[in-house]
Design a protein around this motif. Structure first.
Motif, PDB file in Angstrom:
ATOM      1  N   LEU A 251       0.880  -1.009  -0.003  1.00 37.48           N
ATOM      2  CA  LEU A 251      -0.081  -0.039   0.235  1.00 37.48           C
ATOM      3  C   LEU A 251       0.707   1.108   0.069  1.00 37.48           C
ATOM      4  O   LEU A 251       0.563   2.202  -1.065  1.00 37.48           O
ATOM      5  N   VAL A 252       1.646   1.329   0.707  1.00 36.13           N
ATOM      6  CA  VAL A 252       2.669   2.616   0.792  1.00 36.13           C
ATOM      7  C   VAL A 252       3.770   2.073  -0.591  1.00 36.13           C
ATOM      8  O   VAL A 252       3.697   3.660  -0.238  1.00 36.13           O
ATOM      9  N   GLU A 253       3.522   1.220  -0.613  1.00 36.03           N
ATOM     10  CA  GLU A 253       4.783   1.735  -2.656  1.00 36.03           C
ATOM     11  C   GLU A 253       3.519   2.308  -3.315  1.00 36.03           C
ATOM     12  O   GLU A 253       3.852   3.540  -4.136  1.00 36.03           O
ATOM     13  N   HIS A 254       2.276   1.828  -3.151  1.00 35.18           N
ATOM     14  CA  HIS A 254       1.339   1.929  -4.362  1.00 35.18           C
ATOM     15  C   HIS A 254       0.960   2.924  -4.250  1.00 35.18           C
ATOM     16  O   HIS A 254       1.165   4.491  -5.178  1.00 35.18           O
ATOM     17  N   LEU A 255       1.260   3.938  -3.317  1.00 40.00           N
ATOM     18  CA  LEU A 255       0.373   4.885  -3.095  1.00 40.00           C
ATOM     19  C   LEU A 255       1.568   6.453  -3.172  1.00 40.00           C
ATOM     20  O   LEU A 255       2.239   7.482  -3.934  1.00 40.00           O
ATOM     21  N   ALA A 256       3.088   5.468  -2.916  1.00 44.80           N
ATOM     22  CA  ALA A 256       4.081   6.652  -2.825  1.00 44.80           C
ATOM     23  C   ALA A 256       4.477   6.710  -4.175  1.00 44.80           C
ATOM     24  O   ALA A 256       5.311   8.158  -4.715  1.00 44.80           O
ATOM     25  N   GLU A 257       4.021   6.853  -5.219  1.00 46.82           N
ATOM     26  CA  GLU A 257       4.376   6.161  -6.655  1.00 46.82           C
ATOM     27  C   GLU A 257       2.989   6.941  -7.323  1.00 46.82           C
ATOM     28  O   GLU A 257       2.805   7.701  -8.198  1.00 46.82           O
ATOM     29  N   ARG A 258       1.735   7.377  -7.204  1.00 41.14           N
ATOM     30  CA  ARG A 258       0.748   7.985  -7.395  1.00 41.14           C
ATOM     31  C   ARG A 258       0.297   9.262  -6.592  1.00 41.14           C
ATOM     32  O   ARG A 258      -0.590   9.902  -6.732  1.00 41.14           O
ATOM     33  N   TRP A 259       0.622   9.269  -5.328  1.00 34.74           N
ATOM     34  CA  TRP A 259       0.402  10.585  -3.957  1.00 34.74           C
ATOM     35  C   TRP A 259       0.328  11.937  -4.553  1.00 34.74           C
ATOM     36  O   TRP A 259      -0.338  13.105  -4.827  1.00 34.74           O
ATOM     37  N   GLN A 260       1.340  11.897  -6.056  1.00 31.03           N
ATOM     38  CA  GLN A 260       1.062  13.550  -6.475  1.00 31.03           C
ATOM     39  C   GLN A 260       0.283  13.479  -7.908  1.00 31.03           C
ATOM     40  O   GLN A 260      -0.227  14.326  -8.434  1.00 31.03           O
ATOM     41  N   MET A 261      -0.518  12.333  -8.501  1.00 31.75           N
ATOM     42  CA  MET A 261      -1.615  12.127  -9.665  1.00 31.75           C
ATOM     43  C   MET A 261      -2.591  12.211  -9.057  1.00 31.75           C
ATOM     44  O   MET A 261      -3.347  12.493  -7.876  1.00 31.75           O
ATOM     45  N   PRO A 262      -3.389  13.425 -10.061  1.00 31.51           N
ATOM     46  CA  PRO A 262      -5.161  13.619  -9.155  1.00 31.51           C
ATOM     47  C   PRO A 262      -6.040  12.097  -8.723  1.00 31.51           C
ATOM     48  O   PRO A 262      -5.363  11.348  -9.787  1.00 31.51           O
ATOM     49  N   ASP A 263      -7.248  12.696  -8.015  1.00 31.99           N
ATOM     50  CA  ASP A 263      -7.528  11.807  -8.180  1.00 31.99           C
ATOM     51  C   ASP A 263      -9.036  11.892  -8.175  1.00 31.99           C
ATOM     52  O   ASP A 263      -9.600  13.252  -8.503  1.00 31.99           O
ATOM     53  N   GLU A 264     -10.187  11.694  -7.964  1.00 34.52           N
ATOM     54  CA  GLU A 264     -11.837  11.473  -7.723  1.00 34.52           C
ATOM     55  C   GLU A 264     -12.711  12.250  -6.765  1.00 34.52           C
ATOM     56  O   GLU A 264     -13.038  12.606  -6.271  1.00 34.52           O
ATOM     57  N   GLY A 265     -11.380  12.003  -5.463  1.00 33.71           N
ATOM     58  CA  GLY A 265     -11.419  12.876  -4.214  1.00 33.71           C
ATOM     59  C   GLY A 265     -12.457  11.597  -3.733  1.00 33.71           C
ATOM     60  O   GLY A 265     -12.680  11.017  -4.005  1.00 33.71           O
ATOM     61  N   ILE A 266     -12.799  12.002  -2.213  1.00 33.34           N
ATOM     62  CA  ILE A 266     -14.225  11.641  -1.806  1.00 33.34           C
ATOM     63  C   ILE A 266     -14.917  11.487  -2.369  1.00 33.34           C
ATOM     64  O   ILE A 266     -15.899  10.710  -2.158  1.00 33.34           O
ATOM     65  N   TRP A 267     -15.051  12.372  -3.020  1.00 30.66           N
ATOM     66  CA  TRP A 267     -16.809  12.673  -3.155  1.00 30.66           C
ATOM     67  C   TRP A 267     -16.833  12.232  -4.607  1.00 30.66           C
ATOM     68  O   TRP A 267     -18.302  12.426  -5.134  1.00 30.66           O
ATOM     69  N   GLU A 268     -15.831  11.994  -4.855  1.00 27.58           N
ATOM     70  CA  GLU A 268     -15.894  11.066  -6.204  1.00 27.58           C
ATOM     71  C   GLU A 268     -16.997  12.401  -7.334  1.00 27.58           C
ATOM     72  O   GLU A 268     -18.325  11.469  -7.470  1.00 27.58           O
TER      73      GLU A 268
END
Length: 108
Positions: A34-51
């Motif tokens: 989980l930490v490795e996956h997050l480290a690779e993706r934390w700077q990417m935009p996402d859908e957010g908590i509200w999708e």
């Protein structure tokens, strides 16, 4: 993609440790991935908590939860409950903190 979810999972693992729930090897592997996956993706935009509909965006809440993942992982490493590279984690935590504190608001 919802980056905040990683924070809820890792916070649960952290609270379980704080409550005396024994960790197993499978949990440690999951946590590490989980930490490795997050480290690779934390700077990417996402859908957010509200999708929200439309294109992915950067959400402060998602970034703060990414910070929580790394912070709780550091605490577990320092407690001897998890084996991971502390220096790299501390650098990642600081990078996320810096991002939130410099870009996570609009000046008035």
């Amino acid at each position: 993609m919802q980056l905040d979810v990683y924070g809820y999972v890792v916070e649960t693992l952290y609270l379980a440790h704080q409550s005396g729930v024994a960790r197993c090897g499978d949990t440690a592997v999951l946590h590490q991935r989980l930490v490795e996956h997050l480290a690779e993706r934390w700077q990417m935009p996402d859908e957010g908590i509200w999708e929200v509909r439309g294109e992915r965006r950067h959400f402060v809440h998602s970034k703060v939860m990414a910070w929580a993942v790394v912070d709780r992982t550091i605490r577990l490493v320092e407690a001897g409950a998890l084996d991971a590279g502390l220096c790299a984690l501390m650098e990642l935590r600081e990078a996320i903190r810096h991002e939130v504190c410099t870009r996570g608001f609009e000046p008035v």
